[in-house]
Design an enzyme around this catalytic site. Structure first.
Site, mmCIF file in Angstrom:
data_model
loop_
_atom_site.group_PDB
_atom_site.id
_atom_site.type_symbol
_atom_site.label_atom_id
_atom_site.label_comp_id
_atom_site.label_asym_id
_atom_site.label_seq_id
_atom_site.Cartn_x
_atom_site.Cartn_y
_atom_site.Cartn_z
ATOM 1 N N ARG A 1 0.850 -1.197 0.000
ATOM 2 C CA ARG A 1 0.000 0.000 0.000
ATOM 3 C C ARG A 1 0.883 1.242 0.000
ATOM 4 N NH1 ARG A 1 -1.338 1.755 4.562
ATOM 5 N NH2 ARG A 1 -2.118 -0.197 5.437
ATOM 6 N N TYR B 1 -16.800 16.138 -15.676
ATOM 7 C CA TYR B 1 -17.258 14.745 -15.609
ATOM 8 C C TYR B 1 -18.293 14.593 -14.474
ATOM 9 C CZ TYR B 1 -17.259 9.785 -14.556
ATOM 10 O OH TYR B 1 -17.659 8.500 -14.293
ATOM 11 N N LYS C 1 -8.278 6.149 -19.222
ATOM 12 C CA LYS C 1 -8.610 6.602 -20.571
ATOM 13 C C LYS C 1 -7.385 6.496 -21.486
ATOM 14 C CE LYS C 1 -12.532 7.170 -18.663
ATOM 15 N NZ LYS C 1 -12.495 7.780 -17.403
#
Ligand code: P1T
Length: 380
Positions: A47, A99, A196
């Site tokens: 992590r 968005y 994307k």
């Protein structure tokens, strides 16, 4: 190093000191052995850091001309980390056209924690100052905006942010570092939905931040580790691989995007076409100034201006797939009002132009003739 070389080599020194593998190894491990408590080789728990993620984070920083990169489990996780820099009473000014998921995160999560948002039209940067007060801590800019393709002047906005000692972040998802480098234009934080164009193949959900300031990087790293919205090593590998072809994919997205935008504009069944490359687009000069191309994202309305007409077009497409998301090699079509921007109240989305007849295209890198034929038959 120039940009195309950077996509392949940027930040990638000594990627595999063990065997010299050309591609970074996928360190599929949660933890790392220690010889004595605290005696490790820079990695103790995945992590906090993982070598494959580090390789990606260095590449992200390199292509954005930044010093420090951070990768997250999604674009929204990256935005969430930025917003955790702030506290109740702080105010944030954001582009009004953005968005739908970013809007939802701002309004339905962080407003509940006492952060106040102003959603404004930033196409005229002089609009911004009227909303600044002593509590203002961040200007959030999406450019080009999703889905209206508005362009915000990054340099002019960053001047205002600096004058008032406010942070400025740019969501660079639509343009990518290939077309626009916000840190060079004065932004403090550049954010991506790496899902994307950076990933580029519609197979990974990921987000990223890049900054230049060490103190800001440390604060964001603290949040990344403390909140834990990291991405895994396999996904880090895939996005790193995606970045290596970003420049050639973007070049083709831009070429196909231009052909399709110009085709749509001449089609009798098409109403408005939103693409910053049109010479008469009100944002064209700023787009030309701050971007090296106009990208592969286009929105348009049907001439009938009805929901039914737009639905019919997207249902009839065959090469374009009707789907959420964007930026992959394949062409996608979306209906923002019912898909990506459904979480924005109708009155709000109508104000920014997200009408029921709006269709958004993510133009892929197929042969342009096939894409145009597909649009012709669907519109016909
Ligand atoms: O989906 P995620 O990786 O969490 O990224 C969110 C996000 C942030 N910023 C912009 C400009 C975006 O377009 C997105 C995600 N957008 C879509 C899924 C979409 O179809 O528009």
């Amino acid at each position: 190093m120039k940009f195309n070389t950077k996509t392949i080599h940027g930040g990638q020194v000594n990627i595999d000191p063990a065997y010299g593998s050309v591609m970074p190894p996928i360190y599929q491990t949660t933890t790392y052995s220690q010889t004595t408590p605290g005696g490790h080789k820079g990695y103790e728990y995945s992590r906090s850091a993982n070598p494959t993620r580090t390789a990606l984070e260095n590449a992200l920083a390199s292509i954005e001309n930044g010093e420090f990169g951070l990768a997250f489990g999604s674009g929204l996780a990256a935005i969430d980390a930025v917003l955790k820099l702030f506290k109740p009473g702080d105010e944030i000014i954001s582009t009004s056209d953005l968005y739908g998921g970013s809007y939802r995160l701002f309004r339905q999560i962080f407003e509940g924690f006492g952060i106040k948002f102003h959603f404004i039209n930033m196409q005229d940067a002089s609009n911004i100052e009227g909303y600044i007060n002593n509590n203002t801590k961040l200007i959030w800019v999406e450019t080009p905006t999703n889905p209206m393709m508005n362009i915000i002047d990054i340099a002019a906005t960053s001047k205002i942010a600096k004058k008032h000692n406010i942070l400025m972040a740019v969501d660079n998802t639509f343009a990518t570092a290939y077309l626009q480098q916000p840190l060079d234009l004065g932004a403090d934080i550049v954010m991506h939905s790496a899902t994307k164009y950076l990933g580029g193949h519609s197979d990974v959900v990921m987000g990223s931040l890049v900054v230049n300031d060490r103190e800001l990087a440390d604060r964001l790293y603290f949040i990344q580790n403390a909140s834990g919205a990291i991405c895994g090593p396999q996904d880090s590998f895939l996005v790193l691989r995606g970045i290596k072809t970003l420049h050639i994919r973007m070049q083709r997205h831009c070429e196909n995007g231009e052909k399709i935008a110009r085709f749509l504009r001449t089609h009798p069944r098409v109403g408005k076409v939103y693409w910053p490359g049109f010479e008469d687009n009100p944002n064209h000069d700023i787009a030309k100034k701050q971007m090296s191309g106009f990208g592969g994202m286009i929105s348009f309305t049907t001439i009938e201006e009805t929901l039914e007409s737009a639905v019919k077009v997207v249902e009839n497409l065959k090469v374009f797939t009707l789907a959420e998301s964007l930026g992959g090699v394949e062409s996608l079509a979306g209906h923002p009002a019912s898909m990506t921007h459904a979480s924005i109240p109708e009155a709000e989305r109508l104000k920014t132009g997200v009408v029921d007849s709006l269709i958004r295209l993510s133009v892929g890198i197929e042969d342009e003739e096939d894409l145009i034929e597909d649009l012709k038959q669907a519109l016909g």
